[in-house]
Write a protein that holds these residues in place. Structure first.
Motif, short mmCIF file in Angstrom:
data_model
loop_
_atom_site.label_atom_id
_atom_site.label_comp_id
_atom_site.label_asym_id
_atom_site.label_seq_id
_atom_site.Cartn_x
_atom_site.Cartn_y
_atom_site.Cartn_z
N UNK A 1 39.37 45.77 38.28
CA UNK A 1 39.65 45.99 39.71
C UNK A 1 39.07 47.32 40.15
N UNK A 2 37.75 47.38 40.35
CA UNK A 2 37.12 48.67 40.70
C UNK A 2 37.60 49.24 42.04
N UNK A 3 37.85 48.39 43.01
CA UNK A 3 38.31 48.89 44.32
C UNK A 3 39.66 49.56 44.22
N UNK A 4 40.58 48.92 43.52
CA UNK A 4 41.91 49.51 43.37
C UNK A 4 41.84 50.79 42.55
N UNK A 5 40.98 50.81 41.53
CA UNK A 5 40.83 52.02 40.71
C UNK A 5 40.29 53.17 41.56
#
Length: 158
Positions: A73-77
């Protein structure tokens, strides 16, 4: 180096566990019908879980889990990293203000209407600017005698 990181991780886990214990004690002393009691209990439970996680996995395991989360989950990270950066920046700014001038003891400027009612207002004149040696300073503006400068009011007669 790895031993130092693991030692710091164990100390962090101990600190989180102490905070969680304090919160659990606080929740235990709260009245049963208090709406904050359940919230504080949940935060204390989360703190205990975080401390247990740090003890079980250590810094290396935590780093691996973060890498896995960032891949899934790159966006959440990135959002979490930005939020954490903002929080750290605010804490650093507050800490530097507290050290440099104890926050509220810094220079204060009076603005119209800021004072208590019934007390006449006075003008706060800005400090003169310091110019580097050899720099050309601007000429002061001349105003006719008796004319007020824009933005400034005369000091009240005492």
């Amino acid at each position: 180096m790895a031993e130092e990181v693991e030692g710091q991780t164990r100390r962090a886990a101990g600190t989180v566990r102490r905070w969680a214990d304090d919160l659990a004690e606080l929740a235990g002393n709260a009245p049963d019908d208090s709406p904050t009691r359940s919230l504080v209990s949940q935060v204390a439970d989360g703190g205990h879980q975080a401390a247990d996680y740090l003890d079980d996995h250590g810094a290396q395991g935590m780093a691996e889990d973060l890498k896995g989360f960032a891949r899934r989950r790159p966006g959440a990270f990135l959002a979490g990293a930005a939020l954490a950066g903002f929080a750290v920046g605010r804490m650093a700014k507050a800490g530097s203000k507290a050290q440099s001038g104890q926050g509220s003891q810094q220079q204060q400027t009076a603005f119209p209407g800021d004072g208590p009612p019934g007390v006449p207002e006075r003008t706060v004149r800005p400090e003169p600017r310091a110019y580097p040696q050899g720099a050309v300073q601007p000429e002061p503006q001349a105003y006719p005698q008796g004319a007020e400068q824009p933005g400034l009011r005369p000091f009240p007669e005492v």
